[in-house]
Design an enzyme around this catalytic site. Structure first.
Site, PDB file in Angstrom:
ATOM      1  N   GLU A 195      -4.485  -4.216  -0.733  1.00 16.93           N
ATOM      2  CA  GLU A 195      -5.801  -4.298  -1.360  1.00 16.93           C
ATOM      3  C   GLU A 195      -6.746  -5.335  -0.752  1.00 16.93           C
ATOM      4  O   GLU A 195      -7.965  -5.136  -0.726  1.00 16.93           O
ATOM      5  CB  GLU A 195      -5.645  -4.546  -2.863  1.00 16.93           C
ATOM      6  CG  GLU A 195      -5.202  -3.349  -3.665  1.00 16.93           C
ATOM      7  CD  GLU A 195      -3.715  -3.052  -3.571  1.00 16.93           C
ATOM      8  OE1 GLU A 195      -3.279  -2.009  -4.071  1.00 16.93           O
ATOM      9  OE2 GLU A 195      -2.984  -3.888  -2.977  1.00 16.93           O
ATOM     10  N   GLY A 241      -4.540   4.793  -5.023  1.00 20.99           N
ATOM     11  CA  GLY A 241      -5.572   5.451  -5.811  1.00 20.99           C
ATOM     12  C   GLY A 241      -6.630   6.073  -4.917  1.00 20.99           C
ATOM     13  O   GLY A 241      -6.748   5.744  -3.729  1.00 20.99           O
ATOM     14  N   ASP A 299      -2.919  -4.487  -7.936  1.00 22.79           N
ATOM     15  CA  ASP A 299      -2.985  -4.174  -9.366  1.00 22.79           C
ATOM     16  C   ASP A 299      -1.804  -3.283  -9.714  1.00 22.79           C
ATOM     17  O   ASP A 299      -0.748  -3.420  -9.111  1.00 22.79           O
ATOM     18  CB  ASP A 299      -4.340  -3.561  -9.728  1.00 22.79           C
ATOM     19  CG  ASP A 299      -4.557  -2.167  -9.136  1.00 22.79           C
ATOM     20  OD1 ASP A 299      -3.973  -1.861  -8.073  1.00 22.79           O
ATOM     21  OD2 ASP A 299      -5.320  -1.386  -9.729  1.00 22.79           O
TER      22      ASP A 299
END
Length: 363
Positions: free
Chosen positions: A151, A80, A159
Site C-alpha cells: 500500500e 481491492g 489495511d
C-alpha cells in the site's frame, strides 16, 4: 442425476455473481474469485456476496469446510479494485468507505469462522487478498506465492487487518514488510505468521477434491511439503536493529548505516509516500494489543483520512492509471511530515466510525 460430490444447490447458484462463484461439493463449500484478467481483484459486490454466503454456510450443517481460491493461474487476489477507489475519490463519493465497511466485516467473520476456512494462497496475494486468506484457520502457500501489503507504494497503508497481522510477526520483520511493500515468498509468509502450510501448487486441485469428503486438518497434512528457506528470516538480525525505532527517518538512517543490502531497502522506502510510511509505522505501533475488530476500526479511521488526502489518489494515478511511475507526494519527504500530521490520521470520525467491536458485543 448429478454426482453428489459435485452438487451445486439452486440456492447457492443464485447467490453467486459473475465475479465470485459459490458451490458445494460434498461437504465442501467453495468460493472462487472469478476476475482472472484482474487477478481476481476484489470489488464491493464480491465482498458483499462473500459476506452473505459465508454467513449462510456458517449455519449450514451440510457444509463442514470452506475453501477460497482464485480463478485462473495468476493468483488468489491482487487486492481491492483500486481503479474503482480512484474513480470514487475523483467523484467525491462514499463508495470506497462503504466497500471497506463490508470488506472489514468479512475479514472479521473469516477470523472467527466456526468451521475450517481453507485459503489457497497461490500466485499473487496482495492487500485485500491477504484479508480474505490470512485471517483464516488453514492458510496454504505454494512455491508460486507472491504475497504482500504494497500500500505505501500507492500512498496508502496496510489495511484489512494487515497492520495487526504484521505487528505480530517475529521481531521487526512485519514492520519491514509494511514500510517497503515488498513481495514475499510462500516461505516468507510462513515465517511472518501469515500462513500455516506449504503445499506444491500442482497438488492443490487434488487437495480440493479430498476436502470434499475428508476433514481439513487431516487432508492438508497429507499434502503438506517442506518450504524452501525464508530469505526474510535470514535478514532478521539487521531488520530488527534498524526498525526498532518509532521514527521512520531514523529507520532509514539506520538502514544506510548498516550498509549492504539495507541501503537498497532505504532507497525503496524513500520512493514511497512519506505520509503513508509514517502513518503505516504509527499504525503498527498503535495496533499492538488490540483485537482484530479494534484494529479494523483503526484502519477504517486512517483509510478515510487517506481518501481525503492527496497521496492515495496520486499513487493510484502514477502506478495504475497513467502508469508513469513518478508520483508527486505531498509532502515530498519524511522530514516534512510532522507528528501532528500523523496524529490527525487517527483522530475519531464521530458518526462515521466503524463499530465492529460494539457490533460483536451486541451479538
Amino acid at each position: 442425476m448429478a454426482d453428489r460430490a459435485s452438487e451445486t444447490t439452486a440456492e447457492e447458484t443464485s447467490r453467486g455473481t459473475a465475479e465470485v462463484l459459490f458451490e458445494r461439493r460434498g461437504r465442501l463449500g467453495i468460493a472462487t474469485l472469478n476476475r482472472p484478467k484482474a487477478v481476481n481483484a476484489l470489488t464491493a459486490g464480491m465482498a458483499a456476496a462473500m459476506l452473505d454466503q459465508l454467513t449462510r454456510w456458517a449455519d449450514d450443517d451440510a457444509v463442514a469446510t470452506l475453501l477460497v481460491r482464485g480463478a485462473g493461474d495468476r493468483g488468489l487476489c491482487a487486492g481491492g479494485d483500486i481503479v474503482a477507489i480512484y474513480q470514487d475519490m475523483l467523484d467525491g463519493g462514499d463508495a470506497s468507505a462503504d466497500f471497506w465497511a463490508v470488506e472489514y466485516r468479512l475479514n472479521l467473520l473469516i477470523s472467527e469462522y466456526p468451521k475450517p476456512y481453507v485459503a489457497f494462497m497461490d500466485g499473487l496475494v496482495l492487500g485485500g487478498g491477504v484479508g480474505i486468506s490470512a485471517h483464516g484457520s488453514v492458510r496454504i502457500v505454494t512455491e508460486r506465492t507472491r504475497m504482500g501489503m504494497p500500500e505505501t507504494t500507492i500512498g496508502f497503508v496496510p489495511d484489512v487487518g494487515g497492520t495487526l497481522l504484521l505487528s505480530r510477526s517475529p521481531g521487526e520483520t512485519g514492520t519491514h514488510a509494511a514500510l517497503t511493500g515488498a513481495h514475499l515468498s510462500g516461505a516468507d509468509a510462513l515465517f511472518l505468521g501469515l500462513a500455516d502450510t506449504f503445499v506444491p501448487s500442482a497438488r492443490l486441485g487434488e487437495l480440493a477434491t479430498v476436502l470434499e469428503t475428508e476433514p481439513a486438518e487431516a487432508a492438508v497434512a497429507r499434502f503438506a511439503g517442506t518450504a524452501p528457506p525464508s530469505v526474510l528470516a535470514a535478514q532478521q538480525e539487521w531488520i530488527d536493529a534498524c526498525y526498532a525505532s518509532d521514527d521512520a527517518g531514523e529507520i532509514v538512517d539506520r538502514l544506510r548505516t548498516v550498509g549492504g543490502e539495507a541501503v537498497g531497502v532505504a532507497d525503496t522506502i524513500e520512493t514511497k509516500s512519506p505520509t503513508a510510511v509514517k502513518v503505516a509505522l504509527a499504525s503498527l505501533r498503535r495496533v499492538r494489543g488490540l483485537t482484530l475488530g479494534e484494529a479494523l476500526e483503526q484502519e477504517y479511521r486512517v483509510g478515510l483520512r487517506f481518501l481525503a488526502g492527496p497521496d492515495f489518489r496520486e499513487g493510484i494515478r502514477a502506478q495504475v492509471v497513467d502508469k508513469d511511475r513518478t508520483p508527486h507526494w505531498v509532502p515530498a519527504s519524511l522530514a516534512e511530515v510532522s507528528n501532528d500530521d500523523v496524529e490527525a490520521y487517527f483522530a475519531p470520525l464521530g458518526d462515521r466510525e466503524l463499530k465492529l467491536s460494539k457490533e460483536r458485543d451486541n451479538v
